[in-house]
Design an enzyme around this catalytic site. Structure first.
Site, PDB file in Angstrom:
ATOM      1  CG  ASP A  98      75.768 -33.394   4.391  1.00 40.81           C
ATOM      2  OD1 ASP A  98      74.797 -34.131   4.151  1.00 40.81           O
ATOM      3  OD2 ASP A  98      75.703 -32.419   5.164  1.00 40.81           O
ATOM      4  CB  VAL A  99      75.316 -36.641  -1.194  1.00 42.29           C
ATOM      5  CG1 VAL A  99      76.657 -36.200  -1.736  1.00 42.29           C
ATOM      6  CG2 VAL A  99      75.410 -38.043  -0.622  1.00 42.29           C
ATOM      7  CE  LYS A 100      71.348 -33.122   4.896  1.00 45.93           C
ATOM      8  NZ  LYS A 100      72.681 -32.515   4.653  1.00 45.93           N
ATOM      9  NE  ARG A 101      73.635 -37.733  -4.556  1.00 44.44           N
ATOM     10  CZ  ARG A 101      73.712 -36.515  -5.077  1.00 44.44           C
ATOM     11  NH1 ARG A 101      72.689 -35.691  -4.939  1.00 44.44           N
ATOM     12  NH2 ARG A 101      74.782 -36.135  -5.733  1.00 44.44           N
TER      13      ARG A 101
END
Length: 378
Positions: A98-101
């Protein structure tokens, strides 16, 4: 085997739609370890996550470590600890980082390498991404040497502020895509096809899924309709954020009672017995799935096509779910018959709710063939 192929295979093999989040934020760790220094808090974070993994592995489809909490542990050892945690996860369980780049060009390519590289990166199987910069920001994560990886793109998130942008209506769009989040849901199919054309793979599974909050069943239903039955949806918000599990499952599951992951973090990490809680959650989700399939079966036996209902009918069902008027489960009616659903019209008590109820009745009356003669005149 591609990321979403692994997700589907794992889900079927253990009969689960549970996704376990790994979020070692400060409140979850011993205060003395946090204050002692980076090395100590990183070790505490690793032990915290390892305990959850060991307890819940029989019940979870995938693990979802949130990179932010590991980065906050310290600049020297935070990412090292995240890689240790990922390495602790059994090889047959997918890892969704879960990094939401959300960037483009060489920056996006660098982010992809950092997330995926087996030797020097984090060795994740999939990631979460923001799609608002377009295909360019997604492409490096699902093409080329990463053609077998996967990404969940933010579509209609569980926070109230998501309405500021994601629920905005789009001009000059077909009726099936009236909002930004529905456009994103529709693009997930187009972009998966584009990725497969650019970088063919042995897998035919879509390369993109959607993040749609369980807190908004109406949006969840619309996103499912726009994306189609084969796209996996990650639906956060059940539990601490108040999302209703039955309503979310009714809105987001595909016709096979699958295609959706329910992520849970604090509900498991703060439980006295994480293993027991994960098992309880898995069984609760499966009960909701069973109720949805039972309702679909009842509809089918009655000769009704759930995909062919009128728009006003679908909107009314979605509104009833969001208001808690329509519930799924096992209910004994006054007649003694057991029903897979219960409709409590008395909960339509506000002016706004009664207005929508009246509109639905009016639409039903106007759609009735009893109002027209054989020549189609009223």
């Amino acid at each position: 085997m591609s990321f979403f192929q692994q997700i589907e295979s794992r889900s079927e093999s253990i009969n689960s739609l549970l996704c376990v989040g790994l979020d070692p934020h400060k409140a979850e760790l011993p205060s003395d370890a946090w204050e002692a220094g980076e090395k100590e808090r990183c070790e505490a974070a690793y032990q915290f996550c390892a305990r959850i993994i060991d307890a819940t592995s029989p019940h979870t489809v995938c693990y979802k470590p949130n990179a932010a909490f590991f980065e906050a542990l310290g600049a020297n050892l935070g990412n090292v600890t995240l890689r240790r945690v990922i390495d602790h996860i059994p090889a047959d369980i997918p890892v969704l980082l879960d990094v939401k780049r959300g960037d483009i060009g060489s920056t996006a390519a660098a982010y992809a390498e950092a997330c995926y590289d087996e030797k020097d990166g984090l060795n994740a199987g999939g990631v979460t991404l923001s799609p608002l910069m377009g295909w360019d920001s997604v492409q490096p994560f699902v093409t080329g040497k990463y053609a077998d990886k996967g990404a969940f793109i933010l579509c209609k998130t569980s926070n109230p502020g998501s309405n500021d942008l994601l629920a905005l209506s789009l001009r000059h769009q077909p009726q099936s895509q009236p909002t930004l989040f529905e456009k994103i849901a529709n693009l997930s199919q187009a972009w998966s096809t584009k990725a497969a054309t650019e970088s063919p793979s042995t897998s035919t599974h879509p390369r993109l899924g959607l993040v749609v909050g369980a807190t908004d069943p109406q949006a969840l239903s619309k996103a499912r309709q726009a994306a189609g039955p084969n796209v996996w949806i990650l639906a956060p918000g059940v539990g601490a954020q108040g999302g209703d599990l039955d309503a979310a499952c009714f809105a987001g599951l595909n016709e096979h009672g699958s295609g959706m992951l329910i992520p849970v973090s604090r509900g498991i990490s703060r439980a006295a017995d994480p293993a027991l809680e994960a098992k309880r959650l898995k069984e609760g989700i499966n009960e909701a799935r069973k109720n949805v399939l039972a309702a679909q079966s009842t509809r089918s036996e009655a000769g009704q096509d759930g995909g062919g209902i009128a728009r006003y009918q679908k909107e009314f069902l979605e509104f009833s779910l969001s208001e808690g008027v329509l519930k799924f489960g096992s209910f004994v009616l006054k007649s003694g018959r057991t029903s897979p659903y219960f409709f409590n019209a008395g909960l339509f008590s506000s002016g706004g709710a009664l207005h929508k109820l009246g509109k639905a009745y009016a639409a039903a009356i106007m759609a009735s063939d009893q109002l027209v003669d054989e020549n189609g005149k009223v």
